[in-house]
Enzyme design. Sequence first.
Site, PDB file in Angstrom:
ATOM      1  N   GLU A  63       0.814  -1.219   0.000  1.00 34.25           N
ATOM      2  CA  GLU A  63       0.000   0.000   0.000  1.00 34.25           C
ATOM      3  C   GLU A  63       0.844   1.262   0.000  1.00 34.25           C
ATOM      4  O   GLU A  63       1.154   1.820   1.061  1.00 34.25           O
ATOM      5  CB  GLU A  63      -0.928   0.015   1.226  1.00 34.25           C
ATOM      6  CG  GLU A  63      -2.015  -1.023   1.163  1.00 34.25           C
ATOM      7  CD  GLU A  63      -2.994  -0.931   2.328  1.00 34.25           C
ATOM      8  OE1 GLU A  63      -2.786  -0.094   3.234  1.00 34.25           O
ATOM      9  OE2 GLU A  63      -3.969  -1.702   2.331  1.00 34.25           O
ATOM     10  N   GLU A 121      -6.353  -7.470  -0.287  1.00 33.15           N
ATOM     11  CA  GLU A 121      -6.573  -7.276   1.149  1.00 33.15           C
ATOM     12  C   GLU A 121      -7.863  -6.495   1.369  1.00 33.15           C
ATOM     13  O   GLU A 121      -8.092  -5.471   0.732  1.00 33.15           O
ATOM     14  CB  GLU A 121      -5.398  -6.497   1.767  1.00 33.15           C
ATOM     15  CG  GLU A 121      -5.493  -6.401   3.279  1.00 33.15           C
ATOM     16  CD  GLU A 121      -4.446  -5.461   3.858  1.00 33.15           C
ATOM     17  OE1 GLU A 121      -3.237  -5.688   3.638  1.00 33.15           O
ATOM     18  OE2 GLU A 121      -4.850  -4.491   4.535  1.00 33.15           O
TER      19      GLU A 121
END
Length: 334
Positions: A174, A261
């Site tokens: 991320e 995710e």
Amino acid sequence: MKKFLIVCLVILSITGCGYNKKQEKIINPPKKETIEKNDFVSYNGLLRINDTNIVNQYGEIIQLKGISSHGIQWYGDYINEENLKTLKNDWGVNVFRIAMYTDEGGYLTDSSIEDKVNKYVEMIIKQDMYVIIDWHILKDNDPMANIDKSKQFFERMAKKYKNVPNVIFEICNEPNGNVTWKDNIKPYAEEIIKIIRKYTTNIIVVGTSTWSQDVDIAADDPLNYSNIAYACHFYAGTHTSWLRDKIDYALNKKIAIFVTEWGTSSADGNGGVFLDESKRWLDYLNSKKISWINWSLSDKQESSAILKPGSTNISDVNLSESGKFIKEQIKKEV
Ligand code: IDC
């Protein structure tokens, strides 16, 4: 007659039929009927991206559904044979993600964690599941910051697993903060993909800006490589229809999205759980055959964990509210 047979044999060996046969064996997938459906990777083989979808070795669209570890520097022990068997046989999980944090006591300060990754990859392969090796950047927000270490890491991984269809590479969990697709993530991805592609065509998942939410920005400026999927991450208490709109935009631009995710909680991993919004998300993802992976396999005192605090395995009595919900959702045939 004998002479005729000998002549035939000679012709066969000269024309190299045996060689061709061997080649065919590699190129043609095995006959479907010979494989059990539960032998997931044996059946589906090397995956590719076709249009916006993940397809198997027969060209059929498939959707992966699974669980992510928590940070393996803290919760790695939950990845063991017993738990993987439960996830596969009892839940129907077909992909497991190994979250190898780079920061927070992860790879950057303890490179021996790579041995753990290899150990888990082998275990997951043994269960005939797909496995994602996740370079889990988070507080170290810019993938470029440690690109040299990442290059070396993925070179070793790609070399080691070059003929293994199970392995999927997620090269930056991320990216966040003052980091853009154009100046940081894309140039990073190009370097890493180049290295992985020396060895294998397996799928590579690339994170996007704003904690892997800006799939629309990536869609406007995609990578010029095949078998690439772009990560979109969500937490049901924080991210709602506006993020699904970004996915719609990206799909219209013909890039593939992989939700590597997501959580039933708020974005901090806690709060809720938000099962109504989670259900809306899953209905959406399932309708588009977008693969998804839930955060996380741990017993941490936070609502996104699939286990209650103090649990040592994944038996039903140990499941948190989120764990029960996720099991139900994975088990369900869509
Ligand atoms: C969270 C964990 C939490 C931990 C924190 C920092 O659940 O226990 O303290 O990381 O390491 C992400 C990240 C993922 C986060 C998760 C929840 O990829 O590492 O895990 N999250 O906050 N992105 C959005 C949410």
